[in-house]
Design a protein around this motif. Sequence first.
Motif, PDB file in Angstrom:
ATOM      1  N   GLU A  32      13.967  -7.827  -0.640  1.00 54.58           N
ATOM      2  CA  GLU A  32      12.939  -6.984  -1.248  1.00 54.58           C
ATOM      3  C   GLU A  32      11.590  -7.208  -0.579  1.00 54.58           C
ATOM      4  OE1 GLU A  32      13.299  -6.639  -5.669  1.00 54.58           O
ATOM      5  OE2 GLU A  32      14.738  -8.259  -5.403  1.00 54.58           O
ATOM      6  N   GLN A  33      11.280  -8.431  -0.213  1.00 58.07           N
ATOM      7  CA  GLN A  33      10.019  -8.705   0.466  1.00 58.07           C
ATOM      8  C   GLN A  33       9.956  -7.988   1.817  1.00 58.07           C
ATOM      9  OE1 GLN A  33       9.798 -12.972   0.665  1.00 58.07           O
ATOM     10  NE2 GLN A  33       9.404 -13.208  -1.539  1.00 58.07           N
ATOM     11  N   ALA A  34      11.083  -7.980   2.524  1.00 60.43           N
ATOM     12  CA  ALA A  34      11.114  -7.261   3.802  1.00 60.43           C
ATOM     13  C   ALA A  34      10.939  -5.762   3.591  1.00 60.43           C
ATOM     14  CB  ALA A  34      12.432  -7.550   4.527  1.00 60.43           C
ATOM     15  N   ALA A  35      11.525  -5.232   2.520  1.00 60.40           N
ATOM     16  CA  ALA A  35      11.375  -3.801   2.232  1.00 60.40           C
ATOM     17  C   ALA A  35       9.938  -3.464   1.878  1.00 60.40           C
ATOM     18  CB  ALA A  35      12.315  -3.403   1.100  1.00 60.40           C
ATOM     19  N   MET A  64       7.258  -5.002   2.940  1.00 60.69           N
ATOM     20  CA  MET A  64       6.490  -5.056   4.190  1.00 60.69           C
ATOM     21  C   MET A  64       6.698  -3.798   5.028  1.00 60.69           C
ATOM     22  SD  MET A  64       6.981  -9.042   5.279  1.00 60.69           S
ATOM     23  CE  MET A  64       5.950  -8.816   6.731  1.00 60.69           C
ATOM     24  N   ASP A  65       7.833  -3.143   4.858  1.00 63.77           N
ATOM     25  CA  ASP A  65       8.093  -1.892   5.571  1.00 63.77           C
ATOM     26  C   ASP A  65       7.514  -0.681   4.855  1.00 63.77           C
ATOM     27  OD1 ASP A  65       9.425  -3.248   7.539  1.00 63.77           O
ATOM     28  OD2 ASP A  65      11.410  -2.962   6.646  1.00 63.77           O
ATOM     29  N   GLY A  66       6.829  -0.904   3.728  1.00 64.84           N
ATOM     30  CA  GLY A  66       6.190   0.184   3.012  1.00 64.84           C
ATOM     31  C   GLY A  66       7.075   0.907   2.021  1.00 64.84           C
ATOM     32  N   VAL A  67       8.144   0.278   1.558  1.00 69.33           N
ATOM     33  CA  VAL A  67       9.045   0.905   0.601  1.00 69.33           C
ATOM     34  C   VAL A  67       8.427   0.841  -0.794  1.00 69.33           C
ATOM     35  CG1 VAL A  67      11.335   0.795  -0.449  1.00 69.33           C
ATOM     36  CG2 VAL A  67      11.061   0.351   1.988  1.00 69.33           C
ATOM     37  N   ARG A 111      12.169   3.779  -4.342  1.00 70.05           N
ATOM     38  CA  ARG A 111      13.086   3.616  -3.210  1.00 70.05           C
ATOM     39  C   ARG A 111      13.642   2.202  -3.162  1.00 70.05           C
ATOM     40  NH1 ARG A 111      10.643   5.303   2.301  1.00 70.05           N
ATOM     41  NH2 ARG A 111      12.772   4.727   2.883  1.00 70.05           N
ATOM     42  N   VAL A 142      17.486   0.262  -1.715  1.00 70.81           N
ATOM     43  CA  VAL A 142      17.636  -1.099  -1.185  1.00 70.81           C
ATOM     44  C   VAL A 142      18.524  -1.955  -2.079  1.00 70.81           C
ATOM     45  CG1 VAL A 142      16.403  -3.201  -0.511  1.00 70.81           C
ATOM     46  CG2 VAL A 142      15.384  -0.959  -0.065  1.00 70.81           C
TER      47      VAL A 142
END
Length: 301
Positions: free
Chosen positions: A195-198, A200-203, A207, A212
């Motif tokens: 979730e942290q990576a998502a 950072m990708d602006g999710v 969404r 995810v």
Amino acid sequence: MSIDTEVKMELASPAATGETPSGPRRRSRGRIVVSVVAYLITFVILFPLLWIVLLSFQTNDTILNDPFSLGNLTLANYQQALETLNLLVMYKNTLILAVVSVTVGLVISYMAAFALTRMVFRSGRRRTQNTLRFYFLAGLAIPVYVLLFPVYRLDIAFGMFGTYFALILPYIAVTIPFNILLLTGFLRDFPEEIEQAAVMDGVGLWRMAWKVVFPLMRPVIATLAILNVIYVWNEFPFAVTLINDPNMTTVSLGVSQFQGVYSVNYGAMMASATLVLLPQLAIYAAFQKQVIAGMTAGAVR
């Protein structure tokens, strides 16, 4: 024999290594005990099902006098069940109820579980989340029979008595507490790195929930879907109370048609019960791996 050889033999002996000769025997005995217990549990679970199948081939007199008899078996019970019950209508009604109630119930349960485990409320923060979670889980302690009269009065007031919605709404409400219990347990052990990576990708939050997290929860969702379908398939109290139209008969109501006021056709009842059990066994046999994976998901990280 040399001195070195004697020393090696002494070091390799059970007394030197600390192992007793009875160690392997104890392990083998333990395996035998576990196997015997497993076979006993399997027999206890399968015995009622096998007995129902046996009774479905017997006459009423045989069932009452000698229920374990293997003689005078007949197919008349199945013939009577097929002639009395409209199986296509029963399966159609039950399938509609199962698909709609399970789909809507899982969507509501997942959204509620995601909110309880990911969103922080301004007032009270975690205390509000815990209160709401306890409120949902309290539904597991409410017997279905306590809900019959209130649900009946609500259906009459809103004009839903005798319709699909008269059963769909209670089925959704009854399955939500267990769904939330299992979903929140899985979401609490869900890896935060994903979730942290998502993020950072602006999710966004929506969404995040559906693009995810939800795809990675397929084992749990599949397990809940199968368990909920089986519940709807077997449900009887709501169906017998809220349905009065023969064209709305479900499979559970069909089995009860062989029970009269002063007599019971046990053979035909067992035959119809067997016909109702077969689809459930087929569904569980086809998706047993998903059920096991869903029930153990999140147990090991």
